[in-house]
Design an enzyme around this catalytic site. Structure first.
Site, PDB file in Angstrom:
ATOM      1  N   ASN A 122     -45.803  69.558  44.922  1.00 49.10           N
ATOM      2  CA  ASN A 122     -44.519  70.259  44.886  1.00 49.10           C
ATOM      3  C   ASN A 122     -44.624  71.536  44.062  1.00 49.10           C
ATOM      4  O   ASN A 122     -45.385  71.594  43.107  1.00 49.10           O
ATOM      5  CB  ASN A 122     -43.430  69.344  44.311  1.00 49.10           C
ATOM      6  CG  ASN A 122     -42.063  69.711  44.866  1.00 49.10           C
ATOM      7  OD1 ASN A 122     -41.833  69.637  46.084  1.00 49.10           O
ATOM      8  ND2 ASN A 122     -41.174  70.140  43.990  1.00 49.10           N
ATOM      9  N   HIS A 150     -33.693  62.341  59.008  1.00 53.86           N
ATOM     10  CA  HIS A 150     -32.431  63.091  59.081  1.00 53.86           C
ATOM     11  C   HIS A 150     -32.207  63.697  60.458  1.00 53.86           C
ATOM     12  O   HIS A 150     -31.382  64.591  60.619  1.00 53.86           O
ATOM     13  CB  HIS A 150     -32.403  64.185  58.004  1.00 53.86           C
ATOM     14  CG  HIS A 150     -32.392  63.608  56.610  1.00 53.86           C
ATOM     15  ND1 HIS A 150     -32.653  64.356  55.500  1.00 53.86           N
ATOM     16  CD2 HIS A 150     -32.191  62.336  56.164  1.00 53.86           C
ATOM     17  CE1 HIS A 150     -32.588  63.576  54.422  1.00 53.86           C
ATOM     18  NE2 HIS A 150     -32.314  62.349  54.808  1.00 53.86           N
TER      19      HIS A 150
HETATM   20  N1  APR Z   1     -44.892  73.852  48.705  1.00 53.95           N
HETATM   21  C1  APR Z   1     -44.529  72.761  47.992  1.00 53.95           C
HETATM   22  N2  APR Z   1     -43.269  72.570  47.513  1.00 53.95           N
HETATM   23  C2  APR Z   1     -42.373  73.543  47.770  1.00 53.95           C
HETATM   24  C3  APR Z   1     -42.681  74.722  48.497  1.00 53.95           C
HETATM   25  C4  APR Z   1     -44.010  74.853  48.970  1.00 53.95           C
HETATM   26  N3  APR Z   1     -44.395  75.940  49.669  1.00 53.95           N
HETATM   27  N4  APR Z   1     -41.558  75.510  48.564  1.00 53.95           N
HETATM   28  C5  APR Z   1     -40.581  74.820  47.940  1.00 53.95           C
HETATM   29  N5  APR Z   1     -41.053  73.652  47.445  1.00 53.95           N
HETATM   30  C6  APR Z   1     -40.333  72.591  46.740  1.00 53.95           C
HETATM   31  C7  APR Z   1     -39.210  73.080  45.846  1.00 53.95           C
HETATM   32  O1  APR Z   1     -39.705  73.316  44.543  1.00 53.95           O
HETATM   33  C8  APR Z   1     -38.242  71.896  45.889  1.00 53.95           C
HETATM   34  O2  APR Z   1     -38.514  70.970  44.835  1.00 53.95           O
HETATM   35  O3  APR Z   1     -39.717  71.819  47.734  1.00 53.95           O
HETATM   36  C9  APR Z   1     -38.544  71.209  47.219  1.00 53.95           C
HETATM   37  C10 APR Z   1     -37.429  71.383  48.238  1.00 53.95           C
HETATM   38  O4  APR Z   1     -36.341  70.621  47.762  1.00 53.95           O
HETATM   39  P1  APR Z   1     -34.933  70.750  48.519  1.00 53.95           P
HETATM   40  O5  APR Z   1     -34.680  72.196  48.756  1.00 53.95           O
HETATM   41  O6  APR Z   1     -33.966  69.918  47.743  1.00 53.95           O
HETATM   42  O7  APR Z   1     -35.198  70.098  49.941  1.00 53.95           O
HETATM   43  P2  APR Z   1     -35.290  68.552  50.263  1.00 53.95           P
HETATM   44  O8  APR Z   1     -35.812  67.775  49.086  1.00 53.95           O
HETATM   45  O9  APR Z   1     -36.040  68.439  51.538  1.00 53.95           O
HETATM   46  O10 APR Z   1     -33.753  68.149  50.522  1.00 53.95           O
HETATM   47  C11 APR Z   1     -33.548  66.824  50.979  1.00 53.95           C
HETATM   48  O11 APR Z   1     -31.225  67.322  51.295  1.00 53.95           O
HETATM   49  O12 APR Z   1     -29.838  68.959  52.029  1.00 53.95           O
HETATM   50  C12 APR Z   1     -30.316  67.700  52.338  1.00 53.95           C
HETATM   51  O13 APR Z   1     -30.706  66.673  54.421  1.00 53.95           O
HETATM   52  C13 APR Z   1     -31.085  67.768  53.623  1.00 53.95           C
HETATM   53  O14 APR Z   1     -33.278  66.925  54.170  1.00 53.95           O
HETATM   54  C14 APR Z   1     -32.528  67.608  53.173  1.00 53.95           C
HETATM   55  C15 APR Z   1     -32.376  66.787  51.914  1.00 53.95           C
END
Ligand code: APR
Length: 248
Positions: A217, A124
């Site tokens: 996760n 990204h």
């Molecule tokens: N350790 C492990 N998992 C974690 C932690 C942690 N310390 N903190 C949060 N999480 C988990 C949450 O439970 C959640 O399932 O990480 C995940 C984050 O998910 P999102 O917030 O949806 O982020 P992401 O999956 O990276 O989003 C993907 O979406 O908004 C777009 O381009 C943006 O790259 C991003 C993409």
């Protein structure tokens, strides 16, 4: 029989010990312990404070380039203050412990590289880089109060070198990530909700190629039921512990 004192199934540990080619896919969860806001966690997710369609789309940039540039400048300042956490550092260490390691990230914060990982595939983009919004070439972000600054080459507005909703992902990163996933024996999916494609398709591609998929996760996701192992907890705690248990 001596009870397993490990926190991890011995089959998981041996799969990691034996794996020749390993892929790690990361999302904003691995940066959460570096205080870089995650995207979808209601309580802290960056999107909870802003409507994504207001800010992270080409239309938003066309409509209000100053607002979009300033939001990214604010996020860039947050990222500059952030430090890689033990989860990032554990993946940088893992790279030196397995014969072939590919790190694929959805994150734009650049923390994997700052932790020492090399060859990071940034699906990204990277918020720390700017590019010309017309020529689509990377340029140094000029020190100026103009928001957005003009391209030093052609004068068009600069924009962050990140993939906005509705935009294509960088082809080179996508093809290298797909190839690594096709060839790997083991794939980690770390700190991602698996809500955004095509990044979210990578663990399923690994599964169809017979790889062992390990999810790390904080909460259950749509991948959990399909993964061989789903480790529930914080990446900054689980990853160092798993690598210590496996490799000493
Ligand atoms: N350790 C492990 N998992 C974690 C932690 C942690 N310390 N903190 C949060 N999480 C988990 C949450 O439970 C959640 O399932 O990480 C995940 C984050 O998910 P999102 O917030 O949806 O982020 P992401 O999956 O990276 O989003 C993907 O979406 O908004 C777009 O381009 C943006 O790259 C991003 C993409």
């Amino acid at each position: 029989m001596i009870e397993e004192t490990r926190r991890f199934p011995s089959s998981l540990v041996s799969a990691l010990q034996e794996a020749q080619r390993v892929v790690a896919l990361t999302g904003s969860g691995i940066s959460a312990e570096s205080d870089v806001s995650t995207f979808r966690e209601a309580r802290t997710g960056l999107w909870a404070r802003y409507e994504p369609q207001e800010l992270a789309t080409p239309e938003a940039f066309r409509r209000d380039p100053r607002l979009v540039w300033e939001w990214y400048a604010w996020r860039r300042a947050l990222v500059e203050k952030a430090r890689p956490n033990p989860g990032h550092l554990a993946l940088a260490r893992l790279e030196s412990l397995v014969p072939s390691f590919t790190l694929v990230t959805q994150n734009v914060d650049g923390l994997h590289k700052r932790a020492g990982s090399t060859g990071v595939l940034e699906l990204h983009g990277n918020i720390r880089r700017s590019k010309c919004s017309v020529e689509d070439v990377i340029v140094e972000t000029p020190e100026t109060d103009e928001a957005p600054p003009p391209c030093p080459r052609c004068g068009a507005p600069l924009r962050p070198d990140v993939v906005w909703f509705g935009e294509a992902l960088p082809q080179e990163a996508v093809s290298r990530a797909s190839q690594a996933v096709r060839e790997c024996e083991l794939l980690f999916s770390i700190g991602t909700s698996g809500a955004v494609y095509p990044a979210a398709s990578l663990p399923y591609k690994a599964l169809t190629n017979g790889a062992t998929v390990i999810e790390v996760n904080a909460e259950e996701t749509s991948l959990t039921a399909h993964a061989a192992y789903s480790l529930r907890g914080l990446a900054g705690e689980l990853l160092p512990e798993l690598i210590e248990t496996t490799f000493g």
